[in-house]
Motif scaffolding. Structure first.
Motif, PDB file in Angstrom:
ATOM      1  N   UNK A   1      15.146  46.077 -40.874  1.00  0.00           N
ATOM      2  CA  UNK A   1      13.910  45.679 -40.054  1.00  0.00           C
ATOM      3  C   UNK A   1      13.499  44.332 -40.699  1.00  0.00           C
ATOM      4  N   UNK A   2      13.393  43.955 -41.839  1.00  0.00           N
ATOM      5  CA  UNK A   2      12.868  42.836 -42.308  1.00  0.00           C
ATOM      6  C   UNK A   2      13.787  41.685 -41.860  1.00  0.00           C
ATOM      7  N   UNK A   3      15.042  41.955 -41.639  1.00  0.00           N
ATOM      8  CA  UNK A   3      16.088  40.891 -41.147  1.00  0.00           C
ATOM      9  C   UNK A   3      15.622  40.488 -39.452  1.00  0.00           C
ATOM     10  N   UNK A   4      15.110  41.639 -38.893  1.00  0.00           N
ATOM     11  CA  UNK A   4      14.972  41.656 -37.441  1.00  0.00           C
ATOM     12  C   UNK A   4      13.732  40.781 -37.344  1.00  0.00           C
ATOM     13  N   UNK A   5      12.849  41.079 -38.029  1.00  0.00           N
ATOM     14  CA  UNK A   5      11.321  40.204 -38.096  1.00  0.00           C
ATOM     15  C   UNK A   5      11.717  38.830 -38.387  1.00  0.00           C
ATOM     16  N   UNK A   6      12.476  38.298 -39.361  1.00  0.00           N
ATOM     17  CA  UNK A   6      12.606  37.111 -39.589  1.00  0.00           C
ATOM     18  C   UNK A   6      13.548  36.494 -38.657  1.00  0.00           C
ATOM     19  N   UNK A   7      14.275  37.087 -37.826  1.00  0.00           N
ATOM     20  CA  UNK A   7      15.023  36.404 -36.633  1.00  0.00           C
ATOM     21  C   UNK A   7      13.977  36.215 -35.441  1.00  0.00           C
ATOM     22  N   UNK A   8      13.081  37.020 -35.341  1.00  0.00           N
ATOM     23  CA  UNK A   8      12.088  37.049 -34.279  1.00  0.00           C
ATOM     24  C   UNK A   8      10.915  35.833 -34.669  1.00  0.00           C
ATOM     25  N   UNK A   9      10.799  35.479 -35.925  1.00  0.00           N
ATOM     26  CA  UNK A   9       9.655  34.337 -36.344  1.00  0.00           C
ATOM     27  C   UNK A   9      10.732  33.127 -36.227  1.00  0.00           C
ATOM     28  N   UNK A  10      12.091  33.139 -36.555  1.00  0.00           N
ATOM     29  CA  UNK A  10      12.933  32.087 -36.004  1.00  0.00           C
ATOM     30  C   UNK A  10      12.838  31.423 -34.629  1.00  0.00           C
TER      31      UNK A  10
END
Length: 114
Positions: A29-38
């Protein structure tokens, strides 16, 4: 400025991909959030990075449209931030429910054998 932004986007994408490949659901979930921020930063950078320009058009002088930043990517990113926050909250609720039902927080639902 462009180099700093590019490095920041690359760091967020690399961290997000690394976290998505982890076995625990919270890390995914945190990885998906970081990808969305990128992706948000990338879309925001498509609106052109400029400094010291007036955000409001003065009607008393001749207007040069190339001197202003495109507001569409900014509006898209603002909308994406709100939607990303809502989906992250939904993912965390699903994560807590799955943890309560299965007793583990691994992506496949099983603890690794030792």
């Amino acid at each position: 400025m462009e180099l700093t932004l590019s490095l920041g986007i690359g760091l967020l994408v690399g961290s997000g991909v690394w976290l998505i490949q982890r076995p625990r659901t919270y890390q995914v979930v945190i990885g998906l959030a970081l990808l969305s921020y990128a992706v948000n930063l990338f879309i925001f950078s498509m609106g052109r990075l400029t400094n010291r320009l007036a955000p409001v058009i003065d009607t008393s002088v001749e207007v040069d449209p190339s001197a202003f930043v495109d507001p569409v990517p900014q509006a898209l990113v603002l909308t994406a931030i709100v939607i990303g926050f809502a989906t992250t909250a939904l993912f965390l609720v699903v994560l807590l429910a799955a943890r309560g039902l299965t007793g583990t927080d691994h992506v496949d639902g099983r603890e690794p054998e030792r």
